[in-house]
Design a protein around this motif. Structure first.
Motif, PDB file in Angstrom:
ATOM      1  N   ARG A 157      -9.384   2.352 -14.936  1.00  0.00           N
ATOM      2  CA  ARG A 157      -8.806   1.182 -15.604  1.00  0.00           C
ATOM      3  C   ARG A 157      -7.736   0.531 -14.720  1.00  0.00           C
ATOM      4  NH1 ARG A 157      -4.449   0.412 -17.955  1.00  0.00           N
ATOM      5  NH2 ARG A 157      -3.819   2.587 -18.129  1.00  0.00           N
ATOM      6  N   VAL A 158      -6.883   1.374 -14.103  1.00  0.00           N
ATOM      7  CA  VAL A 158      -5.855   0.841 -13.199  1.00  0.00           C
ATOM      8  C   VAL A 158      -6.523   0.074 -12.055  1.00  0.00           C
ATOM      9  CG1 VAL A 158      -4.063   1.487 -11.526  1.00  0.00           C
ATOM     10  CG2 VAL A 158      -4.143   2.610 -13.773  1.00  0.00           C
ATOM     11  N   LEU A 159      -7.578   0.669 -11.499  1.00  0.00           N
ATOM     12  CA  LEU A 159      -8.287   0.004 -10.404  1.00  0.00           C
ATOM     13  C   LEU A 159      -8.798  -1.369 -10.848  1.00  0.00           C
ATOM     14  CD1 LEU A 159      -9.688  -0.150  -7.648  1.00  0.00           C
ATOM     15  CD2 LEU A 159     -11.571   1.209  -8.602  1.00  0.00           C
ATOM     16  N   GLY A 160      -9.403  -1.421 -12.029  1.00  0.00           N
ATOM     17  CA  GLY A 160      -9.915  -2.704 -12.533  1.00  0.00           C
ATOM     18  C   GLY A 160      -8.804  -3.727 -12.683  1.00  0.00           C
ATOM     19  N   ASP A 161      -7.654  -3.296 -13.186  1.00  0.00           N
ATOM     20  CA  ASP A 161      -6.521  -4.211 -13.355  1.00  0.00           C
ATOM     21  C   ASP A 161      -6.032  -4.733 -12.005  1.00  0.00           C
ATOM     22  OD1 ASP A 161      -6.628  -3.916 -16.051  1.00  0.00           O
ATOM     23  OD2 ASP A 161      -4.867  -2.623 -16.225  1.00  0.00           O
ATOM     24  N   VAL A 162      -5.995  -3.846 -11.022  1.00  0.00           N
ATOM     25  CA  VAL A 162      -5.551  -4.265  -9.690  1.00  0.00           C
ATOM     26  C   VAL A 162      -6.531  -5.282  -9.115  1.00  0.00           C
ATOM     27  CG1 VAL A 162      -5.195  -3.491  -7.299  1.00  0.00           C
ATOM     28  CG2 VAL A 162      -4.260  -2.149  -9.204  1.00  0.00           C
ATOM     29  N   GLN A 163      -7.823  -4.970  -9.230  1.00  0.00           N
ATOM     30  CA  GLN A 163      -8.837  -5.885  -8.676  1.00  0.00           C
ATOM     31  C   GLN A 163      -8.706  -7.269  -9.300  1.00  0.00           C
ATOM     32  OE1 GLN A 163     -12.129  -3.214  -9.527  1.00  0.00           O
ATOM     33  NE2 GLN A 163     -12.635  -3.094  -7.346  1.00  0.00           N
ATOM     34  N   ALA A 164      -8.371  -7.299 -10.585  1.00  0.00           N
ATOM     35  CA  ALA A 164      -8.256  -8.592 -11.271  1.00  0.00           C
ATOM     36  C   ALA A 164      -7.098  -9.422 -10.724  1.00  0.00           C
ATOM     37  CB  ALA A 164      -8.082  -8.355 -12.770  1.00  0.00           C
ATOM     38  N   GLN A 165      -6.157  -8.762 -10.053  1.00  0.00           N
ATOM     39  CA  GLN A 165      -4.993  -9.484  -9.528  1.00  0.00           C
ATOM     40  C   GLN A 165      -5.157  -9.886  -8.063  1.00  0.00           C
ATOM     41  OE1 GLN A 165      -1.148  -7.483 -10.954  1.00  0.00           O
ATOM     42  NE2 GLN A 165      -2.732  -6.040 -11.573  1.00  0.00           N
ATOM     43  N   LEU A 166      -6.297  -9.551  -7.475  1.00  0.00           N
ATOM     44  CA  LEU A 166      -6.476  -9.833  -6.050  1.00  0.00           C
ATOM     45  C   LEU A 166      -7.198 -11.158  -5.828  1.00  0.00           C
ATOM     46  CD1 LEU A 166      -7.486  -6.304  -4.681  1.00  0.00           C
ATOM     47  CD2 LEU A 166      -5.211  -7.305  -4.982  1.00  0.00           C
ATOM     48  N   ALA A 167      -6.886 -11.773  -4.707  1.00  0.00           N
ATOM     49  CA  ALA A 167      -7.612 -12.975  -4.274  1.00  0.00           C
ATOM     50  C   ALA A 167      -8.840 -12.537  -3.477  1.00  0.00           C
ATOM     51  CB  ALA A 167      -6.685 -13.836  -3.415  1.00  0.00           C
ATOM     52  N   PRO A 168      -9.838 -13.427  -3.348  1.00  0.00           N
ATOM     53  CA  PRO A 168     -11.078 -13.028  -2.658  1.00  0.00           C
ATOM     54  C   PRO A 168     -10.859 -12.508  -1.235  1.00  0.00           C
ATOM     55  CG  PRO A 168     -11.366 -15.128  -3.784  1.00  0.00           C
ATOM     56  CD  PRO A 168      -9.921 -14.774  -3.914  1.00  0.00           C
ATOM     57  N   ASP A 169      -9.876 -13.038  -0.520  1.00  0.00           N
ATOM     58  CA  ASP A 169      -9.666 -12.599   0.867  1.00  0.00           C
ATOM     59  C   ASP A 169      -8.880 -11.303   0.980  1.00  0.00           C
ATOM     60  OD1 ASP A 169     -11.060 -14.586   2.119  1.00  0.00           O
ATOM     61  OD2 ASP A 169      -9.341 -15.958   2.187  1.00  0.00           O
ATOM     62  N   ASP A 170      -8.235 -10.894  -0.096  1.00  0.00           N
ATOM     63  CA  ASP A 170      -7.427  -9.675  -0.028  1.00  0.00           C
ATOM     64  C   ASP A 170      -8.321  -8.474   0.267  1.00  0.00           C
ATOM     65  OD1 ASP A 170      -5.212 -11.168  -0.643  1.00  0.00           O
ATOM     66  OD2 ASP A 170      -5.161 -10.598  -2.767  1.00  0.00           O
ATOM     67  N   ARG A 171      -7.755  -7.509   0.983  1.00  0.00           N
ATOM     68  CA  ARG A 171      -8.484  -6.286   1.314  1.00  0.00           C
ATOM     69  C   ARG A 171      -7.914  -5.146   0.486  1.00  0.00           C
ATOM     70  NH1 ARG A 171     -11.231  -9.742   3.629  1.00  0.00           N
ATOM     71  NH2 ARG A 171     -11.810  -9.676   5.840  1.00  0.00           N
ATOM     72  N   LEU A 172      -8.792  -4.403  -0.146  1.00  0.00           N
ATOM     73  CA  LEU A 172      -8.358  -3.292  -1.009  1.00  0.00           C
ATOM     74  C   LEU A 172      -8.787  -1.963  -0.405  1.00  0.00           C
ATOM     75  CD1 LEU A 172      -7.168  -2.237  -3.714  1.00  0.00           C
ATOM     76  CD2 LEU A 172      -9.463  -2.527  -4.699  1.00  0.00           C
ATOM     77  N   ILE A 173      -7.861  -1.038  -0.364  1.00  0.00           N
ATOM     78  CA  ILE A 173      -8.141   0.334   0.070  1.00  0.00           C
ATOM     79  C   ILE A 173      -7.688   1.264  -1.055  1.00  0.00           C
ATOM     80  CG2 ILE A 173      -7.513   2.155   1.720  1.00  0.00           C
ATOM     81  CD1 ILE A 173      -6.996  -0.064   3.793  1.00  0.00           C
ATOM     82  N   VAL A 174      -8.549   2.165  -1.464  1.00  0.00           N
ATOM     83  CA  VAL A 174      -8.195   3.164  -2.475  1.00  0.00           C
ATOM     84  C   VAL A 174      -8.488   4.530  -1.878  1.00  0.00           C
ATOM     85  CG1 VAL A 174      -8.585   3.986  -4.831  1.00  0.00           C
ATOM     86  CG2 VAL A 174      -8.858   1.552  -4.308  1.00  0.00           C
ATOM     87  N   LEU A 175      -7.511   5.414  -1.943  1.00  0.00           N
ATOM     88  CA  LEU A 175      -7.729   6.729  -1.334  1.00  0.00           C
ATOM     89  C   LEU A 175      -7.037   7.826  -2.110  1.00  0.00           C
ATOM     90  CD1 LEU A 175      -5.401   7.664   1.558  1.00  0.00           C
ATOM     91  CD2 LEU A 175      -4.992   5.557   0.265  1.00  0.00           C
ATOM     92  N   SER A 176      -7.490   9.050  -1.847  1.00  0.00           N
ATOM     93  CA  SER A 176      -6.716  10.207  -2.282  1.00  0.00           C
ATOM     94  C   SER A 176      -6.373  11.037  -1.063  1.00  0.00           C
ATOM     95  CB  SER A 176      -7.475  11.038  -3.315  1.00  0.00           C
ATOM     96  OG  SER A 176      -8.630  11.615  -2.758  1.00  0.00           O
ATOM     97  N   ASP A 177      -5.313  11.838  -1.216  1.00  0.00           N
ATOM     98  CA  ASP A 177      -4.804  12.634  -0.094  1.00  0.00           C
ATOM     99  C   ASP A 177      -5.558  13.940   0.080  1.00  0.00           C
ATOM    100  OD1 ASP A 177      -3.790  13.379  -2.569  1.00  0.00           O
ATOM    101  OD2 ASP A 177      -1.923  14.165  -1.722  1.00  0.00           O
TER     102      ASP A 177
END
Ligand code: ZN
Length: 633
Positions: A421-441
């Motif tokens: 859900r957090v990921l979806g909310d973040v994606q909704a706030q991004l512009a098309p050119d923004d680059r998203l990286i999601v990771l775990s340690d």
């Protein structure tokens, strides 16, 4: 899709291609960490439709396993993530380190300054009697590099970022102490002795007075101006009140009901006239009168009046509190130890996790909405904390599984859905050119059986106890150092009792390599009843390079999934048995063989170079920002 992207990638690079160009200058790089997010669980729940946003990101972008550090511990891995460097360069090897002058375990993320009653740190007065903490992480984090090249960066709650780096905006994460200078000390008020008191927070035994009121004190930090340690206190009263109770703390009265968290309570420990050290706590009534049990959280540094710099700029803490309300400032606010000791209910603990998650989301939303940083990053640790405490609910082979509640069985699936859900909310706030990286340690495994590694070292003749002592006392209290050649401390480390390095070292440097090899050969493949307890043992000399490699353990133990060092091992104790069932709620772990617990990596784009491990993220992010070209060799 993973295979396809991988194949496409290889084809691209075989053709000499350097991959897609950096995003346009107005585009942002947004990095979201979910601590401890495990690839096996993530893939299972992407495939069954539970994690639609992750599944779509895998489909439309790139997904892979992400090799972690050795050892796969959060402070080690996030420090490597930040700096792109191996632990020998950044200096963080384990949650715990030891002082070779007295073998005492110490928190490795931050170091205690020489005790001072008022420490002046970056222009702030930090009145902690035990001294103050600063980071031990060396090296340059990529957000600092980005800022040096003119990009603005907002970095929120990344582990091992205390004190904050001097960038556009930072809120420190793991490492920020409470007002007592500890990593989180809670207080329980009880009217009768309770279990776990000797090994948990502060347990205050109190009496109910004539009027049915508990009238006592809440103890804060030491008086900053007195030369003798003198704790400051504020008054606390608790009065039974039908189905709840009224708590009055430092003049603030509020009603508590059993099983409900109080709002934040601001407490001011006053000294020298108007001067005060400001803290915030939340209260939780575990049981009501006539035998009340009251939990008070660790005393967080008050974000509206911080006694130490927990943000950059220092004013950001109060600005953020104005925008999103009071929030946890403690580096590790999820009180795993209280739940482990039975001093917090499962529901109360999960409710607290909901709060810290909501705070993290609110500050990220605020940061993304400002549109003033090209790099925005936040780490959510809730995935890790819930996995530690509730693995017993998803592993039928865990000794506690038969006893787990429905709540416990649903906790990990719930926090993964929350991450989605957090990921979806973040994606909704991004512009098309923004680059998203999601990771775990790192990923996760069950912690079914605890290995008493110091017992093994004793049985093998490497560790010797004083005559008549059984070795069970922590902090090596029973150890006869002049007859001991090796000892275990921390979650993965074995140290050689080296002459000239350890205070009472007896092993010559020239004999150390042979001794390391002998210990490794005997320990590798250590058997438990039915399975292997240790997968591998690593010689630190082959793992680490850099100025701090001399501070590392000499051997790093890679436990097999299902096993981990016992808590007693981490603090230098040797219980009588070699391997015990783990019967505590802390039932999942990752401080094992790193090959068994890779993390995850999702990107919204095809990476221009293969990403081998978490160390490759800092260069990738700098390439996306175009800042790598400005780096001087
Ligand atoms: Zn963890």
């Amino acid at each position: 899709m993973r295979t396809f992207v991988g194949a496409m990638f290889i084809a691209l690079c075989a053709a000499g291609c350097t991959g897609p160009p950096a995003p346009p200058a107005h585009a942002r790089v947004v990095v979201i960490g979910f601590d401890g997010m495990d690839p096996t669980l993530t893939e299972r729940w992407m495939d069954d439709g539970s994690l639609p946003h992750f599944a779509a990101l895998r489909e439309n972008g790139h997904y892979q396993h992400l090799a972690t550090t050795n050892p796969p511990q959060s402070p080690v891995a996030w420090a490597t993530f930040a700096t792109g460097a191996n632990p020998g360069a950044h200096g963080i090897f384990d949650f715990l380190r030891r002082d070779p002058s007295d073998y005492a375990p110490d928190f490795s993320i931050a170091q205690t300054q020489p005790p001072a009653h008022v420490l002046h740190l970056f222009g702030w007065q930090l009145p902690l009697s035990g001294g103050a903490t600063t980071t031990r992480r060396d090296g340059t984090p990529f957000w600092t590099t980005a800022e040096r090249h003119g990009d603005h960066a907002t970095v929120l709650r990344v582990p091992v970022t205390y004190p904050p780096d001097d960038i556009t905006r930072m809120l420190s994460g793991m490492g920020v102490p409470d007002l007592l200078g500890t990593q989180g000390t809670y207080t329980i008020y009880a009217t009768r002795p309770i279990a776990g008191a000797e090994n948990g927070g502060r347990v205050e035994l109190v009496e109910i007075g004539d009027e049915g009121i508990i009238n006592t004190q809440f103890t804060g930090p030491d008086h900053p101006l007195k030369t003798q340690a003198t704790p400051m206190t504020v008054p606390l009263t608790l009065r039974g009140d039908g189905d709840g109770a009224t708590l009055t703390l430092d003049g603030h009265s509020l009603r508590l009901t059993v099983g409900q968290w109080s709002p934040w309570i601001h407490v001011r420990f006053r000294y020298a006239g108007f001067a005060a050290v400001a803290g915030t706590v939340r209260a939780y009534l575990l049981e009501n009168f006539p035998r009340p049990l009251l939990y008070i959280s660790p005393i967080n540094i008050d974000p509206t009046d911080p006694v130490a710099a927990i943000t950059a700029p220092p004013s950001y803490a109060a600005d953020l509190a104005k925008t999103i309300g009071d929030f946890h400032t403690l580096g590790m606010p999820e009180e795993t130890w209280a739940l482990n000791q039975g001093h917090m209910s499962e529901q109360g603990w999960l409710d607290m996790v909901k709060t810290t998650l909501a705070e993290g989301e609110a500050m990220l939303r605020d940061a993304l909405g400002k549109h003033d940083s090209r790099l925005v990053m936040e780490v959510f640790v809730q995935t890790d904390r819930v996995s530690h405490m509730f693995w017993r609910g998803i592993d039928p082979e865990h000794p506690l599984y038969p006893k787990t509640s429905e709540l416990a069985r649903g906790a990990i699936p719930w926090i993964y859905r929350e991450a989605d859900r957090v990921l979806g909310d973040v994606q909704a706030q991004l512009a098309p050119d923004d680059r998203l990286i999601v990771l775990s340690d790192h990923g996760f495994a069950s912690f079914r059986r605890a290995v008493n590694l110091n017992r093994w070292l004793a049985e093998q003749g490497y560790l010797t106890f004083k005559p008549g002592a059984d070795g069970s006392a922590p902090l090596f209290a029973h150890v006869d150092w002049l007859h001991s050649r090796a000892y275990a401390l921390g979650l993965n480390g074995i140290f050689i009792n080296l002459k000239g390095r350890e205070a009472q070292g007896i092993v010559d440097a020239r004999d150390a390599p042979a001794l390391k090899k002998e210990v490794t050969d005997r320990l590798r493949g250590l058997r438990d009843v039915e399975s292997r307890a240790i997968d591998d043992v690593f010689d630190a000399a082959t793992l680490y390079t850099g100025p701090h490699s001399g501070d590392s353990p000499d051997l790093v133990v890679g436990y097999a999934p299902g096993y981990r060092a016992s808590w007693q091992t981490t603090l230098g104790g040797a219980p009588k048995t070699l391997i015990d069932d783990n019967l505590q709620p802390w039932s999942g772990d990752h401080c094992i063989d790193p090959a068994a617990v890779p993390g995850v990596l999702f990107t919204s784009f095809a990476p221009d170079e293969p990403i081998g491990s978490i160390a490759d993220l800092a260069p990738l992010i700098l390439r996306l920002l175009g800042d790598d070209k400005k780096l001087t060799p």
